[in-house]
Design an enzyme around this catalytic site. Structure first.
Site, mmCIF file in Angstrom:
data_model
loop_
_atom_site.group_PDB
_atom_site.id
_atom_site.type_symbol
_atom_site.label_atom_id
_atom_site.label_comp_id
_atom_site.label_asym_id
_atom_site.label_seq_id
_atom_site.Cartn_x
_atom_site.Cartn_y
_atom_site.Cartn_z
ATOM 1 N N SER A 32 -3.803 2.074 -6.169
ATOM 2 C CA SER A 32 -2.409 1.869 -6.569
ATOM 3 C C SER A 32 -2.298 0.673 -7.510
ATOM 4 C CB SER A 32 -1.531 1.653 -5.333
ATOM 5 O OG SER A 32 -0.208 1.410 -5.745
ATOM 6 N N HIS A 57 -2.686 5.894 -8.870
ATOM 7 C CA HIS A 57 -1.347 5.943 -8.278
ATOM 8 C C HIS A 57 -0.461 4.916 -8.990
ATOM 9 C CE1 HIS A 57 1.380 6.779 -4.874
ATOM 10 N NE2 HIS A 57 1.702 5.494 -4.941
ATOM 11 N N ASP A 106 3.283 3.341 -9.174
ATOM 12 C CA ASP A 106 4.555 3.190 -8.462
ATOM 13 C C ASP A 106 5.676 2.870 -9.435
ATOM 14 O OD1 ASP A 106 3.740 3.504 -5.739
ATOM 15 O OD2 ASP A 106 2.787 1.537 -5.842
ATOM 16 N N MET A 131 9.591 1.901 -9.522
ATOM 17 C CA MET A 131 10.687 1.417 -8.662
ATOM 18 C C MET A 131 11.850 0.981 -9.547
ATOM 19 S SD MET A 131 8.507 -1.034 -6.134
ATOM 20 C CE MET A 131 6.970 -0.510 -5.372
ATOM 21 N N HIS A 186 4.492 7.997 -8.544
ATOM 22 C CA HIS A 186 5.311 7.951 -7.326
ATOM 23 C C HIS A 186 6.677 7.367 -7.676
ATOM 24 C CE1 HIS A 186 5.684 5.936 -3.057
ATOM 25 N NE2 HIS A 186 6.613 6.860 -3.263
ATOM 26 N N MET A 217 9.996 5.999 -6.883
ATOM 27 C CA MET A 217 10.874 5.417 -5.855
ATOM 28 C C MET A 217 12.160 5.027 -6.569
ATOM 29 S SD MET A 217 7.966 3.223 -3.913
ATOM 30 C CE MET A 217 6.872 3.373 -5.314
ATOM 31 N N MET A 245 4.645 8.015 3.518
ATOM 32 C CA MET A 245 4.621 6.557 3.391
ATOM 33 C C MET A 245 4.178 5.967 4.729
ATOM 34 S SD MET A 245 5.488 5.673 0.317
ATOM 35 C CE MET A 245 5.304 3.939 0.683
ATOM 36 N N PHE A 282 7.161 -2.572 -1.691
ATOM 37 C CA PHE A 282 6.241 -3.685 -1.918
ATOM 38 C C PHE A 282 4.823 -3.318 -1.505
ATOM 39 C CE2 PHE A 282 10.466 -5.300 -1.263
ATOM 40 C CZ PHE A 282 10.621 -6.168 -2.340
ATOM 41 N N GLY A 283 3.847 -3.900 -2.197
ATOM 42 C CA GLY A 283 2.457 -3.784 -1.781
ATOM 43 C C GLY A 283 2.155 -4.826 -0.717
ATOM 44 N N GLY A 284 0.993 -4.718 -0.106
ATOM 45 C CA GLY A 284 0.524 -5.749 0.814
ATOM 46 C C GLY A 284 1.190 -5.791 2.174
ATOM 47 N N ASP A 315 0.205 6.372 1.989
ATOM 48 C CA ASP A 315 0.415 5.284 1.032
ATOM 49 C C ASP A 315 1.008 4.062 1.738
ATOM 50 O OD1 ASP A 315 0.984 3.732 -1.200
ATOM 51 O OD2 ASP A 315 2.593 5.026 -1.949
ATOM 52 N N GLY A 316 0.233 2.973 1.741
ATOM 53 C CA GLY A 316 0.751 1.706 2.252
ATOM 54 C C GLY A 316 -0.071 1.126 3.389
HETATM 55 C C1 DX5 Z 1 4.746 0.779 -1.802
HETATM 56 C C2 DX5 Z 1 3.989 1.589 -2.796
HETATM 57 C C3 DX5 Z 1 2.523 1.613 -2.560
HETATM 58 C C4 DX5 Z 1 1.844 0.271 -2.688
HETATM 59 C C5 DX5 Z 1 0.707 0.237 -1.699
HETATM 60 O O1 DX5 Z 1 6.101 0.959 -1.981
HETATM 61 O O2 DX5 Z 1 4.413 2.926 -2.807
HETATM 62 O O3 DX5 Z 1 1.868 2.557 -3.405
HETATM 63 O O4 DX5 Z 1 1.340 0.035 -3.977
HETATM 64 O O5 DX5 Z 1 0.219 -1.033 -1.658
HETATM 65 P P1 DX5 Z 1 -0.779 -1.545 -0.531
HETATM 66 O O6 DX5 Z 1 -1.976 -0.650 -0.569
HETATM 67 O O7 DX5 Z 1 -1.052 -2.941 -0.954
HETATM 68 O O8 DX5 Z 1 -0.043 -1.449 0.793
HETATM 69 ZN ZN ZN Z 2 3.171 4.407 -3.940
#
Ligand code: DX5
Ligand code: ZN
Length: 218
Positions: A7, A31, A33, A35, A64, A66, A135, A141-143, A170-171
């Protein structure tokens, strides 16, 4: 078949091209994202980023969305070079219309659901979609850490869509927990922090694939 989807959200934004080159031979799709600051409380990549990156790699782009009004933007993402376009069942736009539009543009269509959305909500779409995105965190957010409540959905979705279609998670996914997801029925692993967030992203992608394949064997 197990597929690995790094991602881009977790990549070093000042050198996206180099970041992609490092993982492209060890991944099945990228992937991306998108947003909008409305559907989720964050803003990320848009159409020009997809179009720009399309020039530097032949990787499959897994976009993806969002965003609150995917219907309005699907065509632009398709033209920019998306290969798979996924929309959220929680978005206000009609999901069936979105999927029909994606397919009419010659692209693969995915439907995404949040950790607390009952899988029954997507049942009527299962014949029309190419992929489901479960999800495993709340989007934005990532992480983040994985939401355990999402795990119970996975076997139900796999049963709904049959053995051949892609089921993506994902996530919060790393080598340590991806085997379990595969055991439940996932075959496409999205990982941001677990791949681009690691020192050696290529090694991390390989490690995740190995762990996912061992989950499949269990
Ligand atoms: C979150 C995104 C994910 C995100 C995953 O809203 O859809 O794709 O990038 O990040 P990690 O792998 O860091 O949880
Ligand atoms: Zn995603």
């Amino acid at each position: 078949m197990i597929k690995i989807a790094p991602s881009l959200l977790a990549a070093n934004i000042s050198k996206l091209g180099e970041e992609i080159k490092k993982i492209e031979d060890y991944s099945d799709m990228l992937h991306i994202d998108v947003m909008d600051g409305h559907f989720v409380p964050n803003i990320s990549f848009g159409v020009p980023v997809v179009a720009g990156l399309r020039k530097i790699t032949s990787m499959q782009f897994d976009v993806h969305l969002m965003i609150e009004n995917p219907l309005k933007y699907i065509e632009s993402f398709a033209k920019a070079g998306a290969d798979i376009i996924t929309v959220h069942i929680e978005a206000p736009d009609n999901a069936m219309k979105c999927i029909q539009l994606i397919k009419s543009l010659g692209k693969k269509a995915g439907i995404a659901l949040n950790p607390d959305t009952p899988p029954e909500k997507i049942k009527y779409l299962t014949d029309d979609i190419d992929m489901v995105l479960q999800m495993t965190v709340f989007p934005g957010f990532g992480g983040q850490s994985m939401e355990k409540q999402a795990l119970a959905n996975i076997p139900k979705i796999r049963e709904m869509i049959g053995g051949k279609k892609d089921l993506q998670a994902d996530g919060g996914i790393y080598a340590e927990n991806c085997g379990k997801l595969v055991g439940l029925g996932v075959n496409v692993i999205v990982s941001g922090t677990g791949i681009f967030g690691q020192k050696d992203s290529a090694a991390a992608a390989k490690e995740i694939r190995k762990a996912a394949i061992s989950g499949e064997a269990r």
